[in-house]
Design a protein around this motif. Structure first.
Motif, PDB file in Angstrom:
ATOM      1  N   HIS A 256       0.847  -1.195   0.000  1.00 35.72           N
ATOM      2  CA  HIS A 256       0.000   0.000   0.000  1.00 35.72           C
ATOM      3  C   HIS A 256       0.882   1.244   0.000  1.00 35.72           C
ATOM      4  O   HIS A 256       1.909   1.298   0.674  1.00 35.72           O
ATOM      5  CB  HIS A 256      -0.920   0.007   1.231  1.00 35.72           C
ATOM      6  N   ASP A 257       0.453   2.258  -0.774  1.00 36.34           N
ATOM      7  CA  ASP A 257       1.213   3.505  -0.920  1.00 36.34           C
ATOM      8  C   ASP A 257       0.433   4.649  -0.275  1.00 36.34           C
ATOM      9  O   ASP A 257      -0.716   4.905  -0.644  1.00 36.34           O
ATOM     10  CB  ASP A 257       1.410   3.773  -2.426  1.00 36.34           C
ATOM     11  N   VAL A 258       1.043   5.344   0.668  1.00 30.79           N
ATOM     12  CA  VAL A 258       0.370   6.442   1.373  1.00 30.79           C
ATOM     13  C   VAL A 258       0.657   7.801   0.704  1.00 30.79           C
ATOM     14  O   VAL A 258       0.015   8.802   1.019  1.00 30.79           O
ATOM     15  CB  VAL A 258       0.799   6.473   2.865  1.00 30.79           C
ATOM     16  N   HIS A 259       1.622   7.810  -0.218  1.00 30.91           N
ATOM     17  CA  HIS A 259       1.962   9.044  -0.939  1.00 30.91           C
ATOM     18  C   HIS A 259       2.293  10.210  -0.003  1.00 30.91           C
ATOM     19  O   HIS A 259       1.845  11.344  -0.232  1.00 30.91           O
ATOM     20  CB  HIS A 259       0.835   9.443  -1.895  1.00 30.91           C
ATOM     21  N   HIS A 260       3.001   9.926   1.055  1.00 33.87           N
ATOM     22  CA  HIS A 260       3.587  10.951   1.946  1.00 33.87           C
ATOM     23  C   HIS A 260       2.542  11.795   2.689  1.00 33.87           C
ATOM     24  O   HIS A 260       2.826  12.941   3.037  1.00 33.87           O
ATOM     25  CB  HIS A 260       4.470  11.946   1.164  1.00 33.87           C
ATOM     26  N   ARG A 261       1.356  11.287   2.929  1.00 35.08           N
ATOM     27  CA  ARG A 261       0.285  12.187   3.378  1.00 35.08           C
ATOM     28  C   ARG A 261       0.034  12.234   4.881  1.00 35.08           C
ATOM     29  O   ARG A 261      -0.843  12.976   5.329  1.00 35.08           O
ATOM     30  CB  ARG A 261      -1.005  11.781   2.670  1.00 35.08           C
ATOM     31  N   LEU A 262       0.764  11.433   5.656  1.00 34.82           N
ATOM     32  CA  LEU A 262       0.475  11.376   7.093  1.00 34.82           C
ATOM     33  C   LEU A 262       1.565  12.071   7.902  1.00 34.82           C
ATOM     34  O   LEU A 262       2.672  12.302   7.407  1.00 34.82           O
ATOM     35  CB  LEU A 262       0.358   9.910   7.531  1.00 34.82           C
ATOM     36  N   THR A 263       1.226  12.360   9.155  1.00 36.07           N
ATOM     37  CA  THR A 263       2.259  12.791  10.094  1.00 36.07           C
ATOM     38  C   THR A 263       2.861  11.522  10.704  1.00 36.07           C
ATOM     39  O   THR A 263       2.270  10.434  10.597  1.00 36.07           O
ATOM     40  CB  THR A 263       1.652  13.650  11.217  1.00 36.07           C
ATOM     41  N   PRO A 264       4.010  11.630  11.374  1.00 27.98           N
ATOM     42  CA  PRO A 264       4.622  10.408  11.921  1.00 27.98           C
ATOM     43  C   PRO A 264       3.693   9.623  12.857  1.00 27.98           C
ATOM     44  O   PRO A 264       3.613   8.398  12.765  1.00 27.98           O
ATOM     45  CB  PRO A 264       5.851  10.945  12.658  1.00 27.98           C
ATOM     46  N   ILE A 265       2.968  10.311  13.719  1.00 26.94           N
ATOM     47  CA  ILE A 265       2.134   9.557  14.675  1.00 26.94           C
ATOM     48  C   ILE A 265       0.940   8.928  13.965  1.00 26.94           C
ATOM     49  O   ILE A 265       0.490   7.830  14.320  1.00 26.94           O
ATOM     50  CB  ILE A 265       1.724  10.443  15.891  1.00 26.94           C
ATOM     51  N   GLU A 266       0.441   9.595  12.921  1.00 26.45           N
ATOM     52  CA  GLU A 266      -0.644   8.983  12.126  1.00 26.45           C
ATOM     53  C   GLU A 266      -0.133   7.754  11.372  1.00 26.45           C
ATOM     54  O   GLU A 266      -0.825   6.734  11.271  1.00 26.45           O
ATOM     55  CB  GLU A 266      -1.198  10.003  11.123  1.00 26.45           C
ATOM     56  N   ALA A 267       1.083   7.874  10.863  1.00 22.26           N
ATOM     57  CA  ALA A 267       1.673   6.730  10.147  1.00 22.26           C
ATOM     58  C   ALA A 267       1.873   5.563  11.114  1.00 22.26           C
ATOM     59  O   ALA A 267       1.655   4.394  10.759  1.00 22.26           O
ATOM     60  CB  ALA A 267       2.998   7.139   9.524  1.00 22.26           C
ATOM     61  N   ALA A 268       2.283   5.881  12.342  1.00 24.16           N
ATOM     62  CA  ALA A 268       2.469   4.837  13.350  1.00 24.16           C
ATOM     63  C   ALA A 268       1.144   4.132  13.620  1.00 24.16           C
ATOM     64  O   ALA A 268       1.064   2.900  13.702  1.00 24.16           O
ATOM     65  CB  ALA A 268       3.014   5.459  14.633  1.00 24.16           C
ATOM     66  N   ARG A 269       0.066   4.916  13.711  1.00 27.38           N
ATOM     67  CA  ARG A 269      -1.260   4.332  13.941  1.00 27.38           C
ATOM     68  C   ARG A 269      -1.653   3.407  12.772  1.00 27.38           C
ATOM     69  O   ARG A 269      -2.100   2.280  12.981  1.00 27.38           O
ATOM     70  CB  ARG A 269      -2.302   5.457  14.086  1.00 27.38           C
ATOM     71  N   LEU A 270      -1.439   3.887  11.553  1.00 25.10           N
ATOM     72  CA  LEU A 270      -1.822   3.072  10.400  1.00 25.10           C
ATOM     73  C   LEU A 270      -1.016   1.774  10.369  1.00 25.10           C
ATOM     74  O   LEU A 270      -1.569   0.684  10.189  1.00 25.10           O
ATOM     75  CB  LEU A 270      -1.620   3.865   9.100  1.00 25.10           C
ATOM     76  N   GLY A 271       0.301   1.906  10.557  1.00 29.80           N
ATOM     77  CA  GLY A 271       1.155   0.716  10.539  1.00 29.80           C
ATOM     78  C   GLY A 271       0.689  -0.316  11.552  1.00 29.80           C
ATOM     79  O   GLY A 271       0.631  -1.516  11.285  1.00 29.80           O
ATOM     80  N   LYS A 272       0.322   0.173  12.733  1.00 28.81           N
ATOM     81  CA  LYS A 272      -0.114  -0.707  13.817  1.00 28.81           C
ATOM     82  C   LYS A 272      -1.462  -1.367  13.484  1.00 28.81           C
ATOM     83  O   LYS A 272      -1.666  -2.559  13.693  1.00 28.81           O
ATOM     84  CB  LYS A 272      -0.278   0.171  15.063  1.00 28.81           C
ATOM     85  N   GLU A 273      -2.357  -0.570  12.922  1.00 25.57           N
ATOM     86  CA  GLU A 273      -3.697  -1.103  12.658  1.00 25.57           C
ATOM     87  C   GLU A 273      -3.725  -2.120  11.518  1.00 25.57           C
ATOM     88  O   GLU A 273      -4.597  -2.968  11.476  1.00 25.57           O
ATOM     89  CB  GLU A 273      -4.683   0.046  12.386  1.00 25.57           C
ATOM     90  N   VAL A 274      -2.775  -2.003  10.577  1.00 23.80           N
ATOM     91  CA  VAL A 274      -2.773  -2.994   9.489  1.00 23.80           C
ATOM     92  C   VAL A 274      -1.853  -4.191   9.791  1.00 23.80           C
ATOM     93  O   VAL A 274      -1.773  -5.112   8.971  1.00 23.80           O
ATOM     94  CB  VAL A 274      -2.430  -2.364   8.105  1.00 23.80           C
ATOM     95  N   GLU A 275      -1.232  -4.201  10.958  1.00 24.86           N
ATOM     96  CA  GLU A 275      -0.349  -5.321  11.299  1.00 24.86           C
ATOM     97  C   GLU A 275      -1.003  -6.698  11.142  1.00 24.86           C
ATOM     98  O   GLU A 275      -0.385  -7.613  10.613  1.00 24.86           O
ATOM     99  CB  GLU A 275       0.200  -5.166  12.722  1.00 24.86           C
ATOM    100  N   PRO A 276      -2.265  -6.863  11.552  1.00 24.00           N
ATOM    101  CA  PRO A 276      -2.858  -8.205  11.412  1.00 24.00           C
ATOM    102  C   PRO A 276      -2.953  -8.694   9.965  1.00 24.00           C
ATOM    103  O   PRO A 276      -3.107  -9.882   9.727  1.00 24.00           O
ATOM    104  CB  PRO A 276      -4.274  -8.028  11.993  1.00 24.00           C
ATOM    105  N   TYR A 277      -2.824  -7.767   8.992  1.00 24.95           N
ATOM    106  CA  TYR A 277      -2.987  -8.167   7.581  1.00 24.95           C
ATOM    107  C   TYR A 277      -1.644  -8.371   6.883  1.00 24.95           C
ATOM    108  O   TYR A 277      -1.598  -8.620   5.682  1.00 24.95           O
ATOM    109  CB  TYR A 277      -3.870  -7.133   6.840  1.00 24.95           C
ATOM    110  N   HIS A 278      -0.557  -8.275   7.658  1.00 23.53           N
ATOM    111  CA  HIS A 278       0.779  -8.623   7.157  1.00 23.53           C
ATOM    112  C   HIS A 278       1.083  -8.033   5.794  1.00 23.53           C
ATOM    113  O   HIS A 278       1.263  -8.770   4.813  1.00 23.53           O
ATOM    114  CB  HIS A 278       0.945 -10.153   7.107  1.00 23.53           C
ATOM    115  N   LEU A 279       1.161  -6.727   5.728  1.00 24.67           N
ATOM    116  CA  LEU A 279       1.523  -6.089   4.464  1.00 24.67           C
ATOM    117  C   LEU A 279       2.973  -6.426   4.087  1.00 24.67           C
ATOM    118  O   LEU A 279       3.827  -6.560   4.960  1.00 24.67           O
ATOM    119  CB  LEU A 279       1.384  -4.558   4.577  1.00 24.67           C
ATOM    120  N   PHE A 280       3.215  -6.530   2.798  1.00 24.33           N
ATOM    121  CA  PHE A 280       4.587  -6.681   2.291  1.00 24.33           C
ATOM    122  C   PHE A 280       5.335  -5.391   2.607  1.00 24.33           C
ATOM    123  O   PHE A 280       6.473  -5.413   3.024  1.00 24.33           O
ATOM    124  CB  PHE A 280       4.549  -6.929   0.785  1.00 24.33           C
TER     125      PHE A 280
END
Ligand SMILES: O=C(O)C(=O)C[C@H](O)[C@H](O)CO
Ligand SMILES: [Mg+2]
Length: 403
Positions: A210-234
């Motif tokens: 998945h490509d976020v195209h640079h649109r989040l702040t670091p803490i938002e990116a941390a939240r997204l990374g954490k929330e998609v962990e169960p889906y094991h992104l490449f």
């Protein structure tokens, strides 16, 4: 092997491409991709005014010396325009060297490290269901890996999602930048649902990106990374603008989702802190923006020290010349990860003929001496350059946001 002539071919078969052709006295020629999407003519001016006149008469076999002549010698180092110009020269010279040796480029680099190069496709849809249909289509075409981007309820246009179903998206879609509206809240609430649906329908084996195209702040990116962990992104790509490399410390502390960065980087120095601190997992700089083979292989070697692998940028706005050279690099580089693949239009493929092949979710390198891609200059003349720009992004209140 003196350089006798060098010139640019600017053409728009489906979209704009800038190609540098270098011709030697021995009659061998090489080509390199100088396309910088939405800023094409800046690289044209740089090459025509400042680089090409200084190339004539030089020994084409001295790739390393020419690289440093153009990089150190310019005084003004780095930056996408300079590095795209240097990249085009470098790739054209490697093409010439491999042709002179009678070898496919991967042999000059050190030979095959693998039989084939895994590639990922783009799957986009206006909503989750449409997206799942695209994933299904690409799985049936043999892809083992897919980048999944869906429309978000409440956001009218999302960059990276095709306007019409079944079509690819065009990154530069209007003469003056189109203005898109962005809502981080809506996006963050939606993305985990998309990946839950992908895993539920396609199981665990498919590689999902998945490509976020640079649109989040670091803490938002941390939240997204954490929330998609169960889906094991490449990987999760470009989750924040990367000028401040320290941002990745925070993201890394919160999530085990692998991170890919670097399609807008053009130098090893852009990566130093990210690699030395082990904050990322994949490097994305393409050969056409990162100083060509001579420099990108140094980035790949540095990355290898930190278990970081390659995942080169490969959208339609890099020409088949860049993709062809990348497939040779991917076939050789020990720490290969994956190669992006956004298929070019039919007319692009007619102008740029190549010997690489797609088969069963992978690219197969060709055996023609050089990088295996050439340009039909007569046909190219039929497609004149048309100004085209990438869009800009505003928050719902009108604030100009990150790209
Ligand atoms: O292919 C990707 O991952 C992209 O992000 C595509 C870029 O937006 C595009 O190449 C910009 O020119
Ligand atoms: Mg990207």
């Amino acid at each position: 092997m003196k350089i006798q002539d060098a010139y640019l071919i600017v053409t728009s078969p489906g979209r704009n491409f800038v190609t540098l052709k270098i011709v030697t006295e021995s009659g061998i020629h090489g080509i390199g991709d100088a396309t910088l999407n939405g800023r094409e003519m800046a690289v044209v001016a740089y090459l025509e005014e400042h680089v090409i006149p200084a190339l004539i008469g030089r020994d084409a076999s001295r790739i390393e010396d020419i690289w440093h002549y153009l990089y150190r010698g310019a005084y003004w180092r780095r930056g996408p325009v300079t590095m795209s110009a240097i990249s085009a020269v470098d790739v054209a010279l490697w093409d010439i060297k491999a042709k002179a040796a009678g070898m496919p480029l991967y042999q000059l680099l050190g030979g095959k490290s693998r039989e084939r190069v895994m590639t990922y496709a783009h799957c986009t849809g206006k909503d989750i269901d449409a997206c799942l249909e695209e994933v299904d289509k690409h799985v049936k075409l043999g892809y083992r890996a897919v980048r999944v981007q869906a429309g978000v309820p409440g956001i009218p246009t999302i960059y990276g999602v095709a306007k019409r179903e079944g079509e690819r998206y065009e990154p530069a879609d209007s003469a003056i930048p189109a203005e898109h509206v962005w809502s981080t809240e809506k996006y963050l609430n939606h993305v985990p649902k998309l990946f839950a649906a992908v895993r539920e329908r396609f199981g665990d084996d498919l590689h999902v990106l998945h490509d976020v195209h640079h649109r989040l702040t670091p803490i938002e990116a941390a939240r997204l990374g954490k929330e998609v962990e169960p889906y094991h992104l490449f990987w999760l790509e470009d989750c924040v603008p990367a000028e401040n490399q320290e941002s990745f410390r925070l993201i890394r502390q919160h999530t085990t989702t692998p991170l890919a960065v670097g399609e807008v980087f053009n130098s090893i120095h852009d990566y130093r802190e990210l690699l030395e601190n082990q904050w990322i997992d994949y490097i994305r700089t393409p050969l056409s923006h990162g100083g060509g083979i001579t420099h990108v292989r140094r980035i790949a070697d540095l990355a290898a020290l930190y278990h970081v692998r390659t995942g080169f940028h490969g959208p339609t706005d890099l020409s088949p010349v860049c993709l062809g050279a990348a497939i040779h690099f991917d076939t050789w580089v020990p720490n290969f990860g994956i190669q992006e693949h956004m298929p070019h239009e039919e007319i692009t493929e007619q102008v740029f003929h190549h010997d690489y092949r797609f088969e069963d979710g992978h690219f197969l390198v060709g055996e023609t001496p050089g990088h295996g891609v050439d340009i039909d200059e007569e046909l190219a003349k039929k497609y004149p350059y048309k100004r085209a720009s990438l869009p800009v992004n505003r928050l719902e209140d009108g604030t100009l946001w990150h790209w």
